[in-house]
Write a protein that holds these residues in place. Structure first.
Motif, PDB file in Angstrom:
ATOM      1  N   ARG A 258      53.104  58.439  21.610  1.00 31.76           N
ATOM      2  CA  ARG A 258      53.124  59.767  22.224  1.00 31.76           C
ATOM      3  C   ARG A 258      52.869  59.693  23.727  1.00 31.76           C
ATOM      4  N   VAL A 259      52.118  58.688  24.156  1.00 28.33           N
ATOM      5  CA  VAL A 259      51.797  58.534  25.574  1.00 28.33           C
ATOM      6  C   VAL A 259      52.292  57.171  26.052  1.00 28.33           C
ATOM      7  N   ARG A 260      52.413  57.044  27.352  1.00 26.17           N
ATOM      8  CA  ARG A 260      52.840  55.780  27.932  1.00 26.17           C
ATOM      9  C   ARG A 260      51.662  54.838  28.114  1.00 26.17           C
ATOM     10  N   ARG A 261      51.921  53.563  27.897  1.00 24.59           N
ATOM     11  CA  ARG A 261      50.955  52.537  28.299  1.00 24.59           C
ATOM     12  C   ARG A 261      51.268  52.221  29.754  1.00 24.59           C
ATOM     13  N   THR A 262      50.492  52.763  30.660  1.00 26.20           N
ATOM     14  CA  THR A 262      50.838  52.686  32.072  1.00 26.20           C
ATOM     15  C   THR A 262      50.545  51.299  32.644  1.00 26.20           C
ATOM     16  N   PRO A 263      51.331  50.886  33.643  1.00 21.40           N
ATOM     17  CA  PRO A 263      51.191  49.528  34.175  1.00 21.40           C
ATOM     18  C   PRO A 263      50.021  49.397  35.135  1.00 21.40           C
ATOM     19  N   VAL A 264      49.720  48.164  35.468  1.00 19.00           N
ATOM     20  CA  VAL A 264      48.762  47.859  36.522  1.00 19.00           C
ATOM     21  C   VAL A 264      49.503  47.163  37.664  1.00 19.00           C
TER      22      VAL A 264
ATOM     23  N   GLY B 131      35.213  58.977  28.849  1.00 19.07           N
ATOM     24  CA  GLY B 131      35.972  58.127  27.942  1.00 19.07           C
ATOM     25  C   GLY B 131      35.980  56.677  28.358  1.00 19.07           C
ATOM     26  N   ILE B 132      36.221  56.427  29.641  1.00 18.27           N
ATOM     27  CA  ILE B 132      36.288  55.039  30.128  1.00 18.27           C
ATOM     28  C   ILE B 132      34.924  54.369  30.021  1.00 18.27           C
ATOM     29  N   ALA B 133      33.861  55.066  30.409  1.00 23.96           N
ATOM     30  CA  ALA B 133      32.525  54.473  30.322  1.00 23.96           C
ATOM     31  C   ALA B 133      32.165  54.127  28.887  1.00 23.96           C
ATOM     32  N   THR B 134      32.552  54.981  27.946  1.00 27.97           N
ATOM     33  CA  THR B 134      32.271  54.702  26.531  1.00 27.97           C
ATOM     34  C   THR B 134      33.084  53.522  26.039  1.00 27.97           C
ATOM     35  N   ALA B 135      34.321  53.415  26.504  1.00 23.95           N
ATOM     36  CA  ALA B 135      35.196  52.332  26.049  1.00 23.95           C
ATOM     37  C   ALA B 135      34.807  50.979  26.606  1.00 23.95           C
ATOM     38  N   ILE B 136      34.376  50.932  27.863  1.00 25.18           N
ATOM     39  CA  ILE B 136      34.194  49.619  28.511  1.00 25.18           C
ATOM     40  C   ILE B 136      32.855  49.459  29.212  1.00 25.18           C
ATOM     41  N   GLY B 137      31.953  50.418  29.043  1.00 23.80           N
ATOM     42  CA  GLY B 137      30.710  50.391  29.796  1.00 23.80           C
ATOM     43  C   GLY B 137      29.841  49.181  29.554  1.00 23.80           C
ATOM     44  N   ASP B 138      30.012  48.505  28.428  1.00 23.20           N
ATOM     45  CA  ASP B 138      29.240  47.294  28.177  1.00 23.20           C
ATOM     46  C   ASP B 138      29.997  46.037  28.612  1.00 23.20           C
ATOM     47  N   ARG B 139      31.182  46.207  29.160  1.00 26.15           N
ATOM     48  CA  ARG B 139      32.001  45.072  29.612  1.00 26.15           C
ATOM     49  C   ARG B 139      32.099  44.997  31.137  1.00 26.15           C
TER      50      ARG B 139
ATOM     51  N   LEU C 102      40.628  51.174  27.005  1.00 28.58           N
ATOM     52  CA  LEU C 102      41.090  50.130  26.075  1.00 28.58           C
ATOM     53  C   LEU C 102      42.319  49.412  26.632  1.00 28.58           C
ATOM     54  N   GLU C 103      43.187  50.153  27.300  1.00 25.71           N
ATOM     55  CA  GLU C 103      44.368  49.524  27.910  1.00 25.71           C
ATOM     56  C   GLU C 103      43.959  48.519  28.978  1.00 25.71           C
TER      57      GLU C 103
ATOM     58  N   LEU D 154      44.218  43.214  31.347  1.00 27.68           N
ATOM     59  CA  LEU D 154      43.619  42.343  32.362  1.00 27.68           C
ATOM     60  C   LEU D 154      42.756  41.272  31.710  1.00 27.68           C
ATOM     61  N   ASP D 155      42.760  40.085  32.307  1.00 30.29           N
ATOM     62  CA  ASP D 155      41.962  38.987  31.782  1.00 30.29           C
ATOM     63  C   ASP D 155      40.471  39.261  31.919  1.00 30.29           C
ATOM     64  N   GLY D 156      40.123  40.013  32.948  1.00 29.10           N
ATOM     65  CA  GLY D 156      38.728  40.360  33.160  1.00 29.10           C
ATOM     66  C   GLY D 156      38.592  41.148  34.444  1.00 29.10           C
TER      67      GLY D 156
END
Length: 306
Positions: A18-24, A180-188, A156-157, A162-164
């Motif tokens: 439904r949504v695009r996986r946007t590039p980096v 949303g972003i903090a919940t998804a990656i805040g421990d990374r 999550l994307e 990205l490797d890191g």
């Protein structure tokens, strides 16, 4: 209600296709731009809109009465787009001073557009009344669990693309994206909120230790114009030790011009605040720090980019 990483992973499954996986765009070994401005209807908002509508559809609460929302523009565009794709009507309440480009785009998406009030808060009150009277599903622009979980799929994307990385800069208005972003990656990785000096919802909430109303103004108010940080965002930023960076008007305008000049990225002022934090020196990374700048919106008048 708390939003968890499991909620975000479920949202990712729900909105796939439904949504695009946007590039980096890797600008250098230590700087990457996440090009979320290339998302459907020009902002990250469809992630949350689709998750809210599809979740309601699963629960049987998305009916023929459709959906209503309030928005300065981008959330309305996302809800109108998602509703059209799912075959239900959408009624969008926007402030009377909403950008003409966004209002015109809403109408091309077959939405019923109602302009009321001078700020998002007034439009939202009108949307609530309309929802209660019609039975239409209300979609909040930023402070609903399904909306926050949908926005978190961007995080999550980043982990998949990205490797890191060490630090992510995220624009803040009402706070749905950073929640949303903090919940998804805040421990990374470290997540930092960037906001205009003239619309400091996160900064004020952290100082008061609770969401509080702020005066809103400046060039980015059309997309970062919420009066206060959402409750879910406050919970997420406190849990993940997110701090606020404030950028001035001149820095925002200069960053927007530079993104166009150097990368041919036409962004709205609200989406330029993250790049502004770097270019103005408000945020100064360590020499080897890998920074991701989320560029989150493209709905702007191209004639104003100089």
């Amino acid at each position: 209600m708390t939003v968890t990483r499991d909620d975000i992973q479920l949202a990712a499954q729900r909105i796939t296709g439904r949504v695009r996986r946007t590039p980096v765009l890797r600008v250098s070994p230590t700087l990457t731009l996440k090009l979320e401005l290339l998302q459907h209807v020009g902002s990250f908002k469809p992630r949350g809109a689709f998750n809210r509508l599809l979740s309601a559809k699963e629960q049987g609460t998305l009916t023929g009465q459709g959906v209503v929302t309030a928005s300065g523009g981008n959330a309305g565009l996302a809800v109108a787009y998602a509703a059209r794709e799912l075959g239900v009507p959408a009624r969008i309440f926007v402030p009377v001073n909403a950008p003409a480009t966004k209002v015109a785009r809403l109408r091309t998406l077959e939405a019923d557009v109602v302009q009321v009030g001078n700020e998002y808060a007034e439009a939202y009150e009108a949307a609530l009344v309309a929802s209660e009277e019609s039975g239409a599903l209300i979609v909040h622009a930023f402070d609903q669990p399904e909306v926050v979980a949908g926005q978190g799929t961007l995080g999550l994307e980043l982990l998949a693309e990205l490797d890191g990385f060490d630090t992510v800069l995220v624009a803040v208005g009402g706070g749905g994206l950073i929640a949303g972003i903090a919940t998804a990656i805040g421990d990374r990785a470290r997540v930092l909120g960037v906001e205009p000096e003239l619309a400091p919802t996160l900064h004020a909430a952290l100082e008061a230790d609770r969401p509080v109303d702020v005066q809103v103004g400046g060039v980015a108010a059309d997309s970062l114009g919420a009066r206060r940080l959402g409750a879910l965002a406050f919970e997420a930023v406190k849990a993940n030790d997110v701090r606020s960076l404030l950028v001035g008007e001149d820095a925002i305008v200069a960053a927007r011009t530079e993104l166009w000049r150097d990368y041919q990225l036409a962004v709205e002022h609200g989406a330029a605040v993250t790049y502004a934090a770097l270019r103005s020196g408000v945020y100064q990374p360590a020499a080897d720090e890998r920074v991701v700048v989320v560029v989150c919106g493209a709905n702007t008048d191209l004639s104003t980019i100089g």
